[in-house]
Enzyme design. Structure first.
Site, PDB file in Angstrom:
ATOM      1  N   PRO A  37      -9.084  -1.456   1.008  1.00  0.00           N
ATOM      2  CA  PRO A  37      -8.830  -2.820   1.498  1.00  0.00           C
ATOM      3  C   PRO A  37     -10.117  -3.568   1.834  1.00  0.00           C
ATOM      4  O   PRO A  37     -10.104  -4.791   1.965  1.00  0.00           O
ATOM      5  CB  PRO A  37      -7.974  -2.616   2.751  1.00  0.00           C
ATOM      6  CG  PRO A  37      -7.832  -1.165   2.951  1.00  0.00           C
ATOM      7  CD  PRO A  37      -8.464  -0.425   1.825  1.00  0.00           C
ATOM      8  N   GLU A  39      -6.263   7.601   6.547  1.00  0.00           N
ATOM      9  CA  GLU A  39      -7.149   6.589   7.141  1.00  0.00           C
ATOM     10  C   GLU A  39      -8.195   6.105   6.147  1.00  0.00           C
ATOM     11  O   GLU A  39      -9.088   5.334   6.495  1.00  0.00           O
ATOM     12  CB  GLU A  39      -7.840   7.156   8.386  1.00  0.00           C
ATOM     13  CG  GLU A  39      -6.927   7.309   9.580  1.00  0.00           C
ATOM     14  CD  GLU A  39      -6.148   6.033   9.866  1.00  0.00           C
ATOM     15  OE1 GLU A  39      -6.777   4.978   9.998  1.00  0.00           O
ATOM     16  OE2 GLU A  39      -4.905   6.111   9.940  1.00  0.00           O
ATOM     17  N   ARG A  79      -2.769  -5.171 -20.238  1.00  0.00           N
ATOM     18  CA  ARG A  79      -2.121  -6.265 -20.985  1.00  0.00           C
ATOM     19  C   ARG A  79      -3.134  -7.174 -21.664  1.00  0.00           C
ATOM     20  O   ARG A  79      -2.790  -7.935 -22.556  1.00  0.00           O
ATOM     21  CB  ARG A  79      -1.161  -7.053 -20.081  1.00  0.00           C
ATOM     22  CG  ARG A  79      -1.826  -7.860 -19.003  1.00  0.00           C
ATOM     23  CD  ARG A  79      -0.797  -8.399 -18.031  1.00  0.00           C
ATOM     24  NE  ARG A  79       0.034  -9.453 -18.589  1.00  0.00           N
ATOM     25  CZ  ARG A  79      -0.346 -10.721 -18.709  1.00  0.00           C
ATOM     26  NH1 ARG A  79      -1.535 -11.095 -18.311  1.00  0.00           N
ATOM     27  NH2 ARG A  79       0.473 -11.617 -19.216  1.00  0.00           N
ATOM     28  N   ASP A 125      -1.580 -18.106 -19.149  1.00  0.00           N
ATOM     29  CA  ASP A 125      -1.287 -17.486 -17.860  1.00  0.00           C
ATOM     30  C   ASP A 125      -2.012 -18.204 -16.728  1.00  0.00           C
ATOM     31  O   ASP A 125      -3.080 -18.768 -16.930  1.00  0.00           O
ATOM     32  CB  ASP A 125      -1.782 -16.030 -17.845  1.00  0.00           C
ATOM     33  CG  ASP A 125      -0.856 -15.101 -18.588  1.00  0.00           C
ATOM     34  OD1 ASP A 125       0.311 -15.453 -18.779  1.00  0.00           O
ATOM     35  OD2 ASP A 125      -1.333 -14.006 -18.962  1.00  0.00           O
TER      36      ASP A 125
HETATM   37  C1  LIG Z   1      -3.987   3.148   4.969  1.00  0.00           C
HETATM   38  S1  LIG Z   1      -5.227   2.756   3.800  1.00  0.00           S
HETATM   39  C2  LIG Z   1      -6.719   2.954   4.729  1.00  0.00           C
HETATM   40  C3  LIG Z   1      -7.093   1.733   5.482  1.00  0.00           C
HETATM   41  C4  LIG Z   1      -8.411   1.857   6.218  1.00  0.00           C
HETATM   42  N1  LIG Z   1      -8.256   2.631   7.416  1.00  0.00           N
HETATM   43  C5  LIG Z   1      -8.910   0.481   6.590  1.00  0.00           C
HETATM   44  O1  LIG Z   1      -8.682   0.059   7.714  1.00  0.00           O
HETATM   45  O2  LIG Z   1      -9.504  -0.208   5.737  1.00  0.00           O
HETATM   46  C6  LIG Z   1      -5.239   4.144   2.746  1.00  0.00           C
HETATM   47  C7  LIG Z   1      -5.668   3.877   1.328  1.00  0.00           C
HETATM   48  O3  LIG Z   1      -4.791   2.958   0.712  1.00  0.00           O
HETATM   49  C8  LIG Z   1      -5.474   2.225  -0.279  1.00  0.00           C
HETATM   50  N2  LIG Z   1      -5.319   0.797   0.014  1.00  0.00           N
HETATM   51  C9  LIG Z   1      -4.640   0.270   1.060  1.00  0.00           C
HETATM   52  N3  LIG Z   1      -4.663  -1.072   1.028  1.00  0.00           N
HETATM   53  C10 LIG Z   1      -5.366  -1.408  -0.073  1.00  0.00           C
HETATM   54  C11 LIG Z   1      -5.745  -2.663  -0.629  1.00  0.00           C
HETATM   55  N4  LIG Z   1      -5.420  -3.820  -0.078  1.00  0.00           N
HETATM   56  N5  LIG Z   1      -6.473  -2.653  -1.775  1.00  0.00           N
HETATM   57  C12 LIG Z   1      -6.836  -1.484  -2.356  1.00  0.00           C
HETATM   58  N6  LIG Z   1      -6.508  -0.275  -1.852  1.00  0.00           N
HETATM   59  C13 LIG Z   1      -5.787  -0.231  -0.723  1.00  0.00           C
HETATM   60  C14 LIG Z   1      -6.923   2.679  -0.248  1.00  0.00           C
HETATM   61  O4  LIG Z   1      -7.140   3.603  -1.295  1.00  0.00           O
HETATM   62  C15 LIG Z   1      -7.058   3.308   1.125  1.00  0.00           C
HETATM   63  O5  LIG Z   1      -8.045   4.315   1.175  1.00  0.00           O
END
Ligand SMILES: C[S@@+](CC[C@H](N)C(=O)[O-])C[C@H]1O[C@@H](n2cnc3c(N)ncnc32)[C@H](O)[C@@H]1O
Length: 251
Positions: free
Chosen positions: A94, A121, A159, A174
């Site tokens: 994220p 996490e 795609r 698109d």
């Molecule tokens: C619960 S999340 C971890 C969040 C992290 N503790 C933080 O606060 O940024 C677990 C995993 O989900 C994936 N993930 C969650 N949200 C995402 C997003 N918006 N974009 C990409 N990957 C995401 C990632 O691979 C991440 O390591």
């Protein structure tokens, strides 16, 4: 052929997501090779542990670096020696760069993508610092794991591969293809519960239809996504269409 390796704790989620529709067909037609790599196969010990408690304390578990480094190294070793471009090692997080259509286009021109899906996490920060070439977020929200973000990335990239969709000209229509949102689409019936399709679309006048569609793109983008509109490269013809939008009969 684009090769995509997805390193994951849940290979079955990836397999299910890439087995249907355009992505499934692209695999059958050998436009893309997509493999789900089970991270647990690269974990040591009887319990094949892929996570541990965070240093410094705190809630939850963090994914260990060793299995991830090993899984990536194994993907790199099995890549064909003919590759002319270095593989892209993409950590889904994220906190990454916000994913866009321009990034999808750029990734569709690569030869080998390795996607790393986090969980819990998140992933030990050394993966981001020393292994990943890219860190990508699919939006400003937090999901449980990286599998859905990986599938979103794969779908948007595959795609765009030449031959993946029947009418490639539709890709240019698109949303985001040229920095604007797409125009509204309608199909039969021409009238449904009193709701009519705009008459210009039934006119057979291709010039008028093209102008109406472009005007709708401009109107929708300006209304719904002023941030995109501010960055759009507008032509003289677009500026003329915008001035027509200001006239009372267009309101
Ligand atoms: C619960 S999340 C971890 C969040 C992290 N503790 C933080 O606060 O940024 C677990 C995993 O989900 C994936 N993930 C969650 N949200 C995402 C997003 N918006 N974009 C990409 N990957 C995401 C990632 O691979 C991440 O390591």
């Amino acid at each position: 052929m684009l090769r995509i390796d997805v390193i994951t704790l849940f290979p079955e989620v990836i397999e299910a997501g890439v087995s249907y529709s355009i992505v499934g067909r692209a695999r059958e037609w050998s436009l893309a090779q997509i493999r789900a790599i089970p991270l647990r196969d690269y974990a040591e010990g009887k319990h094949r542990k892929t996570d541990d408690e965070p240093y410094g304390g705190g809630a939850g578990l963090v994914m260990k670096p060793e299995p991830i480094f090993k899984a990536v190294e194994s993907c790199l070793c099995s890549a064909p020696a003919t590759s002319s471009r270095p593989p892209r090692i993409i950590l889904l997080e994220p906190q990454g760069r916000l994913y866009t259509q321009a990034m999808a286009q750029e990734l569709s021109e690569q030869e080998h993508l390795i996607l790393i899906c986090g969980h819990y996490e998140g992933v030990d920060a050394r993966v981001r610092e020393y292994l990943a070439t890219d860190v990508i977020s699919i939006g400003d929200y937090v999901l449980t794991g990286g599998e859905l973000p990986a599938l979103i990335l794969i779908d948007s990239v595959v795609r765009l591969l030449p031959g993946a969709i029947h009418s490639p000209e539709s890709l240019g229509q698109d949303s985001y293809a040229d920095g604007l949102l797409g125009y509204p689409q309608y199909t039969r019936p021409a009238e449904f519960r009193g709701m009519r399709v705009p008459s210009v679309l039934l006119s057979g006048n291709h010039g008028a239809i093209a102008r109406w569609r472009r005007k709708e793109q401009l109107r929708l983008t300006r209304t719904l996504r002023p941030d995109l509109f501010a960055k759009a490269c507008l032509t003289q013809a677009d500026i003329q269409l915008l001035s027509e939008l200001e006239s009372p009969e267009e309101a």
